[in-house]
Design a protein around this motif. Structure first.
Motif, PDB file in Angstrom:
ATOM      1  N   GLU A  88     -37.895   1.961   6.608  1.00 24.60           N
ATOM      2  CA  GLU A  88     -37.600   3.377   6.601  1.00 24.60           C
ATOM      3  C   GLU A  88     -36.384   4.071   7.073  1.00 24.60           C
ATOM      4  O   GLU A  88     -35.958   4.669   6.319  1.00 24.60           O
ATOM      5  N   TRP A  89     -36.277   3.680   8.613  1.00 20.13           N
ATOM      6  CA  TRP A  89     -35.324   4.417   9.438  1.00 20.13           C
ATOM      7  C   TRP A  89     -33.775   4.178   9.043  1.00 20.13           C
ATOM      8  O   TRP A  89     -32.868   4.833   8.976  1.00 20.13           O
ATOM      9  N   LYS A  94     -27.998   4.211   8.261  1.00 15.41           N
ATOM     10  CA  LYS A  94     -26.627   3.740   7.723  1.00 15.41           C
ATOM     11  C   LYS A  94     -25.950   4.859   6.915  1.00 15.41           C
ATOM     12  O   LYS A  94     -24.558   4.887   6.848  1.00 15.41           O
ATOM     13  N   ARG A  95     -26.928   5.717   6.042  1.00 23.23           N
ATOM     14  CA  ARG A  95     -26.241   6.868   4.940  1.00 23.23           C
ATOM     15  C   ARG A  95     -25.252   7.795   6.007  1.00 23.23           C
ATOM     16  O   ARG A  95     -24.381   8.134   5.556  1.00 23.23           O
ATOM     17  N   ASN A 107     -31.039   1.044  20.726  1.00 25.27           N
ATOM     18  CA  ASN A 107     -31.115  -0.354  20.627  1.00 25.27           C
ATOM     19  C   ASN A 107     -29.979  -0.520  19.152  1.00 25.27           C
ATOM     20  O   ASN A 107     -30.261  -1.430  18.114  1.00 25.27           O
ATOM     21  N   LEU A 108     -29.022   0.408  19.145  1.00 25.75           N
ATOM     22  CA  LEU A 108     -28.232   0.233  17.915  1.00 25.75           C
ATOM     23  C   LEU A 108     -27.462  -0.836  17.845  1.00 25.75           C
ATOM     24  O   LEU A 108     -27.472  -1.293  16.604  1.00 25.75           O
ATOM     25  N   ASP A 109     -27.173  -1.453  18.441  1.00 27.87           N
ATOM     26  CA  ASP A 109     -26.402  -2.825  18.695  1.00 27.87           C
ATOM     27  C   ASP A 109     -27.304  -3.812  18.007  1.00 27.87           C
ATOM     28  O   ASP A 109     -26.877  -4.547  16.832  1.00 27.87           O
ATOM     29  N   ASP A 115     -29.078  -5.312  10.553  1.00 32.91           N
ATOM     30  CA  ASP A 115     -28.884  -5.008   9.099  1.00 32.91           C
ATOM     31  C   ASP A 115     -27.870  -6.073   8.346  1.00 32.91           C
ATOM     32  O   ASP A 115     -28.076  -6.572   7.235  1.00 32.91           O
ATOM     33  N   VAL A 116     -26.962  -6.777   9.156  1.00 33.30           N
ATOM     34  CA  VAL A 116     -26.031  -7.898   8.585  1.00 33.30           C
ATOM     35  C   VAL A 116     -26.845  -9.141   8.382  1.00 33.30           C
ATOM     36  O   VAL A 116     -26.697  -9.664   7.346  1.00 33.30           O
TER      37      VAL A 116
END
Length: 187
Positions: A88-89, A94-95, A107-109, A115-116
């Motif tokens: 969901e998040w 990403k948008r 924990n963005l990293d 995602d990759v």
């Protein structure tokens, strides 16, 4: 495309203590149907000072790093943070250029690495209530807590100890009504 079923869990020891390191672990049971039988592998990782949320993300990243070709992945976890985040998040973040409406992304990293890593797989994320008697989740919890305690890692996928663990649990009167997955439709 092969289907891989994963039950993963995370552990962080000493969360109640704010004045010392909190060692963590993550582990997973990987199952796939091959040659008319279930093939099982395990994996686990650890960090000396971490959080449950970080280790939940590590559990997914470690699994995806171990896959050698694109797969359909059914990833089951008791971490709502991981499951809701991936389902969901993350698309909204990403948008918005990896931004949240309210403050920075924790924990963005790891989210960006996830995602990759997900790009070449067909991912399905499922939440299961933790510590509720699901044998595969309980086994993954055992892997995660042991990794946190011993601060070690599997170094990738290794032969699974699930069957032996399950037999030991059944000797204690647990999981007597647990049966194997049936063969999947179409292999």
């Amino acid at each position: 495309m092969e289907t891989v079923h994963v039950h993963a869990d995370e552990s962080c020891l000493g969360n109640q203590f704010r004045d010392r390191a909190t060692p963590g672990g993550a582990g997973g049971l990987v199952e796939l149907w091959r040659s008319d039988q279930w093939v099982r592998r395990d994996y686990w990782v650890s960090e000396p000072d971490t959080t449950n949320n970080r280790m939940a993300l590590r559990s997914a990243l470690e699994l995806l790093a171990a896959l050698r070709r694109p797969c359909r992945v059914r990833f089951v976890s008791d971490s709502q943070y991981l499951v809701k985040g991936a389902r969901e998040w993350m698309p909204g973040w990403k948008r918005r250029g990896w931004k949240r409406k309210a403050g920075p992304i924790e924990n963005l990293d790891l989210w960006q690495r996830l995602d990759v890593a997900m790009q070449s797989h067909d991912m399905t994320w499922e939440w299961v209530k933790g510590h509720a008697g699901h044998p595969r989740n309980e086994y993954a919890n055992e892997l995660a807590t042991r990794a946190a305690r011993e601060q070690n890692q599997s170094g990738g996928l290794v032969d699974s100890g699930f069957q032996g663990w399950l037999e030991g649990e059944r000797e204690k009167g647990r999981y007597l009504d647990f049966f194997e997955f049936q063969a999947p439709a179409g292999g």
